[in-house]
Every structure is written in C-alpha cells, then in structure tokens.
Design an enzyme around this catalytic site. Sequence first.
Site, mmCIF file in Angstrom:
data_model
loop_
_atom_site.group_PDB
_atom_site.id
_atom_site.type_symbol
_atom_site.label_atom_id
_atom_site.label_comp_id
_atom_site.label_asym_id
_atom_site.label_seq_id
_atom_site.Cartn_x
_atom_site.Cartn_y
_atom_site.Cartn_z
ATOM 1 N N TYR A 142 26.918 -23.591 28.892
ATOM 2 C CA TYR A 142 26.356 -24.548 28.086
ATOM 3 C C TYR A 142 25.984 -25.873 29.170
ATOM 4 C CZ TYR A 142 28.104 -22.313 23.887
ATOM 5 O OH TYR A 142 28.448 -21.393 22.976
ATOM 6 N N LYS A 191 35.053 -11.381 30.757
ATOM 7 C CA LYS A 191 34.151 -9.943 30.822
ATOM 8 C C LYS A 191 34.065 -9.718 32.332
ATOM 9 C CE LYS A 191 31.466 -7.352 28.633
ATOM 10 N NZ LYS A 191 31.805 -6.234 27.616
ATOM 11 N N ASP A 223 34.839 -8.412 24.207
ATOM 12 C CA ASP A 223 34.300 -7.691 23.092
ATOM 13 C C ASP A 223 35.455 -7.074 22.441
ATOM 14 O OD1 ASP A 223 34.673 -6.488 25.559
ATOM 15 O OD2 ASP A 223 33.015 -5.046 25.536
ATOM 16 N N ASP A 247 33.757 -20.534 22.174
ATOM 17 C CA ASP A 247 32.933 -21.034 20.853
ATOM 18 C C ASP A 247 32.788 -20.227 19.926
ATOM 19 O OD1 ASP A 247 31.268 -22.667 19.332
ATOM 20 O OD2 ASP A 247 29.455 -22.480 20.695
ATOM 21 N N ASP A 251 35.292 -19.714 16.063
ATOM 22 C CA ASP A 251 34.802 -19.761 14.838
ATOM 23 C C ASP A 251 35.278 -18.481 13.970
ATOM 24 O OD1 ASP A 251 33.405 -22.209 15.157
ATOM 25 O OD2 ASP A 251 31.575 -21.469 14.598
#
Length: 356
Positions: A142, A191, A223, A247, A251
């Site tokens: 970001y 990852k 994952d 992020d 959620d």
Amino acid sequence: MVKNITVLKGDGIGPEIVNEAIKVLDKIGEKYSHSFKYTEVDIGGCSIDKHGVPITKEGMELCKSADSVLLGAVGGPKWDSVDPSIRPEKALLAVRSELGLFANLRPTKLFAQLADSSPLKESIVGNGIDLMIVRELTGGIYFGDRRTEVVDGEKVAVDEMKYSEHEIERIGRVAFESARKRSHRLASVDKANVLDSSRLWRAVMHRLAEEYSDVEYSDVLVDNAAMQLIKNPSQFDVIVTENMFGDILSDEASMLTGSIGMMPSASLSDSTLGMYEPIHGSAPDIAGMDIANPIGTIMSCAMMLRYSFDMVKEADDIEAAVNKALDDGYRTADIYKDGFTKVKCSEMGSIIAANI
Ligand code: NAD
C-alpha cells in the site's frame, strides 16, 4: 487527568457512532474525574466538499499534537469518482503515515451473547473466538511505488511490495509483547514460499522468536491462514502479518463474530499517540438513520484508554458496560434477533453510558 482528543467524525455513519462514543467517554470522565477535551477536524468526503482536500494541513497538525485521535469512518459513493489524489481514503493513509502509526491491533472477539450471530457452526465457534490480529500498517504494497505503463502496446500496472528489517522488527516486537499479555501464542502469517519480502519477514520473526522464547511461535502461509480462520479459529491467539494480508484476514476474522459493527481497532506508534476507530466503513446504506451499531467505536475508546492513556480500570469499565447492555438484551438492528429489545444507535450509546 486532562487528555486532548482530536475527533475525526468523517462521513456516512461516522458522526452518529462517534457521538455515542463521546457520550461514553464523558461518562468515564465524570466517574473518574478526567477531563477529555475534543477538537473536531473534518476528514474524508466532508473535508473534500468544504476544503477541496480530504484533510487540511491544519487538521493534520491537530492530529499530531493530540494525546490521541478518534476516527469514525470516511468515504461513500458521492466521492467515488473524485480525482484519485484526493480520495477520502488518502487522508487515512496520510494520517497513519504522518503519525507513524505502524501497528494496527484488531481484537476479534465473539461475544458469548452473540454466539448464534456467527456464520460458523456451533461446533466450530462453541469454544468462543478471542484473537488479536496485529497488522503492519505503514509498509508493504500500500505504500510501495506504483505505476501503470505501456509495454509492447498494452498497459502494465506495477505495485511494489517492500519491507525493511527495522519495519518488520518493530511490528514483530508489538506482536510478541501482545502475545505475552495474552496466552503466549503467536502465529506469523506470510507467503515465504513465493515472496522475498516474506522470506525477510520470516527471518526477522525467527530472530525475535529466540529472544521471546516464552512465546509459542509458529509460521503460517497466508492462504492456509485464510482457511484455518474458518476451519478452527480458536487455534489462534495473536496473529502478526504484513499490511495487505492483515487487511484481508482481519475483515475475514471480523465476520466470524457476526457483525462488523462490533469490532474496534487501535493504530499505535512509537509514542503513546494512537488512532482508534471501528474496523467498518462509513456504511452509506444506513447513514443518517440512527440504526448503526456504535459498539465498535465505543470499544475503540476502551482501547484508547488502555493503550494511549494507561487507564486500565476505565477501559475495563467500558467493556463491562457493553457486556451488560448485551446481557440485558439490547441489540441494534445488525445484531437483532426475535426476543431481544431493538434499540437505535443513540439509545445503545445512552444505555452503555448509563451502565458506567
Ligand atoms: P462498510 O463497512 O461501510 O459497510 C459494509 C456493510 O456493513 C454495510 O451493509 C453496512 O451497512 C454494514 N455496517 C458497517 N458498519 C456498521 C455498523 N456500525 N452498524 C451496522 N451495520 C454496519 O463497507 P463498504 O460498504 O464496503 O464501504 C462503504 C464506504 O466506506 C466506502 O466508501 C469505503 O471506501 C469506506 N470505508 C472506509 C473505511 C474507513 O474509514 N476506515 C473502512 C472501510 C471502508
């Protein structure tokens, strides 16, 4: 004690939920003889309309000079097509970056009273869910360079994901310290089977794990983490991860609790200055109707008292007041079921304040 709080009500339901949180803070101030002084600053769409920018320089200075910042939410369809350089979310990224808010703490708790609001089966959430996601907030994709260019006649877009050792180490320390205050378990999500930034992340976390040998540490690929949160969420206590993974996972985790309206968050810096906000957005579909759930914002104030002001008893008091409101059967529309008492946003705020 006098504390200066810069208040960013923002757009949509932002003003409604923040007003209820202030009601509760004022009651705490009254009970414990603290003086909370509020300075309002426009942020997001309402600031674009008034000042042409999502936050003014003066507004930013008022955030920096405060003891802490309380935020509602920003954005909405009215501003979806404004120039990307002044979109409402730009103000949030700017505040996080200017205040050095590198650590985002998102507790995810399934309140026992709302157990049947979880979309997961009783057999999975029966033991309750009580985990904390520690998300890195000022690095990663970001904040990396981004560009769109034409290569061989077609557009190619590039977003750079970059992490330095010191950025990883400081968020790692926040996570290990959080784990020490909870049940001494930390899962680091990355990852590392694909990304260099994740391999560096993992190496730094392993170094810290040796230092914090009292914390049970594990690595989880992102994952797999997404799957495990659904399959067996109670296996997790503290999860630490980089900005974008955090992020998405936070959620996902918040939905396990039934309503996004219940969930608070804290964004912390190296100093005691922090920004506190519910995790949800501006909910334009219900804005102005006095039906939003203010509990996420009220619980964010409890985090403010705990993390920025070191007012532990006061924070406990807010959490107990919320629990009592739920025990007494009060529900806003998002968590309402037959047999309970449906209340408006402003009523829920008053009930919680009265419980203090
Ligand atoms: P949202 O979180 O605003 O709403 C998603 C759904 O949850 C909606 O149905 C909404 O009514 C409901 N909801 C959210 N908060 C609630 C509450 N307190 N009580 C009851 N119901 C609640 O997400 P969205 O619709 O994707 O985004 C709306 C706007 O908010 C967009 O402009 C988005 O960019 C912005 N946004 C802002 C923030 C922020 O300010 N931190 C975060 C996310 C989204």
